[in-house]
Design a protein around this motif. Structure first.
Motif, mmCIF file in Angstrom:
data_model
loop_
_atom_site.group_PDB
_atom_site.id
_atom_site.type_symbol
_atom_site.label_atom_id
_atom_site.label_comp_id
_atom_site.label_asym_id
_atom_site.label_seq_id
_atom_site.Cartn_x
_atom_site.Cartn_y
_atom_site.Cartn_z
ATOM 1 N N THR A 82 0.811 -1.266 0.054
ATOM 2 C CA THR A 82 0.006 0.083 -0.372
ATOM 3 C C THR A 82 0.922 1.080 0.135
ATOM 4 O OG1 THR A 82 -0.179 -0.232 2.663
ATOM 5 C CG2 THR A 82 -1.739 -1.245 1.088
ATOM 6 N N LYS A 83 0.328 2.414 -0.100
ATOM 7 C CA LYS A 83 1.057 3.712 -0.185
ATOM 8 C C LYS A 83 0.200 4.625 0.786
ATOM 9 C CE LYS A 83 2.504 3.314 -5.187
ATOM 10 N NZ LYS A 83 2.349 3.808 -6.379
ATOM 11 N N GLY A 84 0.941 5.204 1.574
ATOM 12 C CA GLY A 84 0.275 6.244 2.647
ATOM 13 C C GLY A 84 -0.285 5.570 3.640
ATOM 14 N N TYR A 85 -0.659 6.439 5.035
ATOM 15 C CA TYR A 85 -1.172 5.829 5.947
ATOM 16 C C TYR A 85 -2.461 5.411 5.784
ATOM 17 C CZ TYR A 85 2.766 8.201 8.438
ATOM 18 O OH TYR A 85 4.276 8.207 9.128
ATOM 19 N N ARG A 86 -3.405 6.376 5.176
ATOM 20 C CA ARG A 86 -4.922 5.863 5.126
ATOM 21 C C ARG A 86 -4.873 4.200 4.455
ATOM 22 N NH1 ARG A 86 -8.566 9.727 2.231
ATOM 23 N NH2 ARG A 86 -7.787 11.074 4.236
#
Length: 81
Positions: free
Chosen positions: A27-31
């Motif tokens: 995944t990419k990013g915190y969310r």
């Protein structure tokens, strides 16, 4: 799966664990990483519960191999008539 409105919150995140989870989940990013990790936890628990049911010998309502064999042969006999 129930779809709900996103909920904004602030949490302290273990950055090392986050980076490892992000890499594992792709995944990419915190969310995206947090949401995918939560979905994976739920999926894992459902699989664990299902495997426990199977190991316990609980009747899951599925036909036995013998019943499947009979059903297949019965259909074959009915079609041949």
């Amino acid at each position: 799966m129930t779809t709900t409105e996103p909920h904004r919150t602030t949490v302290d995140i273990d950055v090392d664990a986050f980076e490892e989870a992000r890499e594992v989940l792709g995944t990419k990013g915190y969310r995206d990483t947090v949401n995918e990790a939560l979905r994976e936890v739920v999926r894992f628990e459902k699989l664990r519960r299902g495997s426990e049911l199977i190991r316990s010998g609980a009747d899951l309502g599925f036909p036995t191999p013998e019943e499947l064999h009979e059903l297949r042969h019965r259909r074959t006999r009915d079609v041949a008539r």
